[in-house]
Write a protein that holds these residues in place. Structure first.
Motif, PDB file in Angstrom:
ATOM      1  N   UNK A 134       0.845  -1.197   0.000  1.00 21.35           N
ATOM      2  CA  UNK A 134       0.000   0.000   0.000  1.00 21.35           C
ATOM      3  C   UNK A 134       0.880   1.248   0.000  1.00 21.35           C
ATOM      4  N   UNK A 135       0.385   2.326  -0.597  1.00 20.09           N
ATOM      5  CA  UNK A 135       1.128   3.570  -0.707  1.00 20.09           C
ATOM      6  C   UNK A 135       1.500   4.111   0.675  1.00 20.09           C
ATOM      7  N   UNK A 136       2.738   4.643   0.784  1.00 17.45           N
ATOM      8  CA  UNK A 136       3.245   5.137   2.074  1.00 17.45           C
ATOM      9  C   UNK A 136       2.362   6.248   2.624  1.00 17.45           C
ATOM     10  N   UNK A 137       1.973   7.171   1.762  1.00 20.02           N
ATOM     11  CA  UNK A 137       1.122   8.277   2.212  1.00 20.02           C
ATOM     12  C   UNK A 137      -0.197   7.764   2.776  1.00 20.02           C
ATOM     13  N   UNK A 138      -0.822   6.815   2.087  1.00 21.21           N
ATOM     14  CA  UNK A 138      -2.100   6.280   2.542  1.00 21.21           C
ATOM     15  C   UNK A 138      -1.945   5.582   3.888  1.00 21.21           C
ATOM     16  N   UNK A 139      -0.875   4.812   4.044  1.00 25.47           N
ATOM     17  CA  UNK A 139      -0.635   4.141   5.316  1.00 25.47           C
ATOM     18  C   UNK A 139      -0.430   5.147   6.445  1.00 25.47           C
ATOM     19  N   UNK A 140       0.321   6.209   6.154  1.00 28.58           N
ATOM     20  CA  UNK A 140       0.561   7.239   7.171  1.00 28.58           C
ATOM     21  C   UNK A 140      -0.749   7.919   7.564  1.00 28.58           C
ATOM     22  N   UNK A 141      -1.606   8.153   6.591  1.00 30.27           N
ATOM     23  CA  UNK A 141      -2.892   8.778   6.891  1.00 30.27           C
ATOM     24  C   UNK A 141      -3.791   7.838   7.685  1.00 30.27           C
ATOM     25  N   UNK A 142      -3.785   6.555   7.322  1.00 30.88           N
ATOM     26  CA  UNK A 142      -4.596   5.580   8.058  1.00 30.88           C
ATOM     27  C   UNK A 142      -4.123   5.483   9.501  1.00 30.88           C
ATOM     28  N   UNK A 143      -2.800   5.442   9.692  1.00 33.02           N
ATOM     29  CA  UNK A 143      -2.258   5.330  11.044  1.00 33.02           C
ATOM     30  C   UNK A 143      -2.648   6.526  11.896  1.00 33.02           C
ATOM     31  N   UNK A 144      -2.505   7.735  11.343  1.00 40.02           N
ATOM     32  CA  UNK A 144      -2.841   8.919  12.127  1.00 40.02           C
ATOM     33  C   UNK A 144      -4.339   8.989  12.385  1.00 40.02           C
ATOM     34  N   UNK A 145      -5.147   8.631  11.371  1.00 41.24           N
ATOM     35  CA  UNK A 145      -6.598   8.649  11.553  1.00 41.24           C
ATOM     36  C   UNK A 145      -7.008   7.662  12.644  1.00 41.24           C
ATOM     37  N   UNK A 146      -6.385   6.491  12.658  1.00 46.74           N
ATOM     38  CA  UNK A 146      -6.717   5.490  13.671  1.00 46.74           C
ATOM     39  C   UNK A 146      -6.352   5.967  15.068  1.00 46.74           C
ATOM     40  N   UNK A 147      -5.145   6.487  15.234  1.00 45.67           N
ATOM     41  CA  UNK A 147      -4.700   6.884  16.571  1.00 45.67           C
ATOM     42  C   UNK A 147      -5.505   8.072  17.095  1.00 45.67           C
ATOM     43  N   UNK A 148      -5.773   9.054  16.252  1.00 49.66           N
ATOM     44  CA  UNK A 148      -6.503  10.224  16.742  1.00 49.66           C
ATOM     45  C   UNK A 148      -7.983   9.898  16.945  1.00 49.66           C
ATOM     46  N   UNK A 149      -8.552   9.019  16.120  1.00 52.35           N
ATOM     47  CA  UNK A 149      -9.954   8.637  16.319  1.00 52.35           C
ATOM     48  C   UNK A 149     -10.112   7.879  17.630  1.00 52.35           C
ATOM     49  N   UNK A 150      -9.161   7.009  17.940  1.00 51.56           N
ATOM     50  CA  UNK A 150      -9.218   6.286  19.202  1.00 51.56           C
ATOM     51  C   UNK A 150      -9.037   7.241  20.380  1.00 51.56           C
ATOM     52  N   UNK A 151      -8.083   8.149  20.265  1.00 55.09           N
ATOM     53  CA  UNK A 151      -7.850   9.125  21.332  1.00 55.09           C
ATOM     54  C   UNK A 151      -9.080   9.993  21.556  1.00 55.09           C
ATOM     55  N   UNK A 152      -9.778  10.314  20.479  1.00 49.03           N
ATOM     56  CA  UNK A 152     -10.895  11.263  20.567  1.00 49.03           C
ATOM     57  C   UNK A 152     -12.125  10.668  21.256  1.00 49.03           C
ATOM     58  N   UNK A 153     -12.063   9.403  21.635  1.00 50.85           N
ATOM     59  CA  UNK A 153     -13.141   8.835  22.439  1.00 50.85           C
ATOM     60  C   UNK A 153     -13.160   9.458  23.829  1.00 50.85           C
TER      61      UNK A 153
END
Length: 461
Positions: free
Chosen positions: A1-20
């Motif tokens: 998978x593209x590096x940019x997409x993976x980086x975006x998925x990782x940040x989206x996952x961590x911040x979405x979890x934190x935002x609970x």
């Protein structure tokens, strides 16, 4: 998978979890202040018990929130080095202000809040509770200010060129009060307050359904219901104001939110639907000219559509932005309807006899959380392809040295660790809820009319 997409998925996952967790801390903080204030005013021990009970749950959410938030700071450096250099001066100022004006206030009073029940005077403990609540509110301010600057940059100039370019603050207060910050801060605050209020409603509705802690749960439910009603209605106004701001400052985002493609034509408002990007059509239930009316009070007023922008300058995932936005709006309307129905039945004196409604409130705690997540996804995906709107593209902002395998490996590790943290949170939360505010309820049921109960809380009579 593209590096940019993976980086975006990782940040989206961590911040979405934190935002609970931070929204829960803010919302519970307000309820704790109300419970303690009611106790100080009425000397009714049940309010004191409620304050202690919800302080324990607040401590749990606060602790998990701190732990899950640390990771994002490292991700800025490892995965988004170009972005970090570009916004470092802006984010550095905002985060420094958070440390001075928010975290110091919150952490300074946190120890007294958690361990000072029998060590300080009641009014000192109340002041500490207010300090922790205000600290959490101020913390949200500076985080939202930093993010809002990405949406609507102001008070800066660009220093350097190419990969070495960075934004440098020229006017700190212009940066703070950028065109979208106030609307977004109010919107985030209200979403957080609703998250806390509906968690309190959920837990005490569960007790009422199970016929446990009945009297104290009725008191807590009534107070939380008032908070939920006030702030769910207020969210209508902040949401409308935010949409008007997006129409002016980020018209491509608003066009994606409503699936509006025509460059300069009246725009419909969809209650729900599905965007067909290839044919530039939306199938669903709509109010003709509804968006034009909301923005200009004229159903025939033109609204800027996606075709007014080059394809590379508009959001690529139009349907996703559309769906997340409409999920947020739909849940907002459900929360209003549910709150008003609860108040109406309270006024009629039949609120706690409606077991079906109490069961709805038990599961309704999920709704503000889903709305908060959906709103964040709509805002961030709608900003694309820009990470700093109009200046720095997302595909130019990630680190060139990091590899896709490194990001994937760390993403898997985060997924495992965060799953364990979430299971721990659910286990401890359930344990505290099952234990209840105290071992046995010894007080009598209290099902007073709406006006009488409000008077009791305010006057102690």
């Amino acid at each position: 998978m593209d590096t940019e997409i993976l980086a975006r998925i990782q940040f989206a996952f961590t911040i979405a979890f934190h935002y609970i967790y931070p929204p829960l801390s803010i919302g519970l903080g307000l309820l704790m202040v109300i419970f303690e204030s009611a106790y100080m005013r009425t000397k009714n021990k049940q309010y004191h018990i409620l304050a202690k009970f919800w302080t324990k749950i607040f401590a749990l959410t606060f602790g998990i929130g701190v732990v899950t938030g640390i990771v994002m700071e490292f991700e800025f450096g490892t995965n988004w080095a170009v972005y970090s250099r570009y916004v470092g001066d802006v984010f550095g100022s905002a985060l420094a202000a958070e440390g001075v004006f928010a975290f110091a206030l919150e952490s300074g009073f946190l120890g007294i809040l958690l361990f000072g029940w029998n060590r300080v005077k009641p009014w000192v403990h109340l002041v500490s509770t207010i300090g922790v609540f205000l600290g959490s509110m101020f913390s949200a301010v500076w985080i939202v200010v930093a993010n809002s600057w990405q949406q609507t940059p102001a008070g800066y100039h660009i220093v350097g060129e190419g990969m070495n370019a960075r934004a440098e603050i020229t006017d700190f207060w212009a940066m703070v009060f950028n065109p979208s910050s106030v609307d977004r801060i109010l919107h985030v605050w209200l979403g957080a307050l609703l998250a806390g209020a509906f968690l309190v409603l959920s837990v005490h509705a569960y007790y009422l359904v199970k016929d446990r802690f009945v009297d104290i749960s009725k008191r807590a439910f009534k107070i939380a219901l008032l908070v939920a009603t006030i702030f769910s209605l207020a969210q209508l106004f902040t949401g409308h104001s935010s949409a008007e701001g997006v129409a002016v400052n980020q018209p491509a985002k608003l066009a994606a939110m409503e699936g509006h493609f025509e460059a300069n034509a009246p725009a419909d408002m969809y209650l729900f639907g599905w965007v067909h990007k290839e044919s530039q059509e939306v199938s669903g239930l709509k109010i003709p000219g509804g968006l034009s009316f909301l923005l200009h009070y004229d159903t025939e007023a033109p609204v800027t559509g996606l075709n007014a922008f080059p394809e590379e300058d508009r959001p690529s995932q139009v349907n996703a932005v559309f769906q997340f936005y409409h999920i947020m709006v739909t849940i907002g309307m459900i929360l209003i309807a549910l709150s008003l129905l609860g108040v109406f039945l309270w006024w009629k004196g039949t609120l706690f006899s409606k077991k079906w409604l109490l069961w709805i409130f038990v599961f309704a705690a999920l709704l503000p959380q889903i709305a908060n997540q959906a709103g964040w996804f709509a805002a961030e995906m709608g900003r694309q392809p820009w990470v700093v709107y109009g200046h720095l593209r997302t595909n130019e902002a990630f680190s060139q040295a990091v590899t896709d395998n490194q990001i994937l490996f760390s993403l898997i590790l985060f997924l495992i660790v965060y799953t364990l943290l979430f299971l721990l949170f659910i286990y401890l939360l359930n344990k505290k809820i099952q234990h209840g505010p105290y071992e046995e309820s010894e007080s009598k049921d209290d099902d007073r009319p709406l006006t009488e109960e409000i008077t009791h809380i305010l006057t102690g009579k």
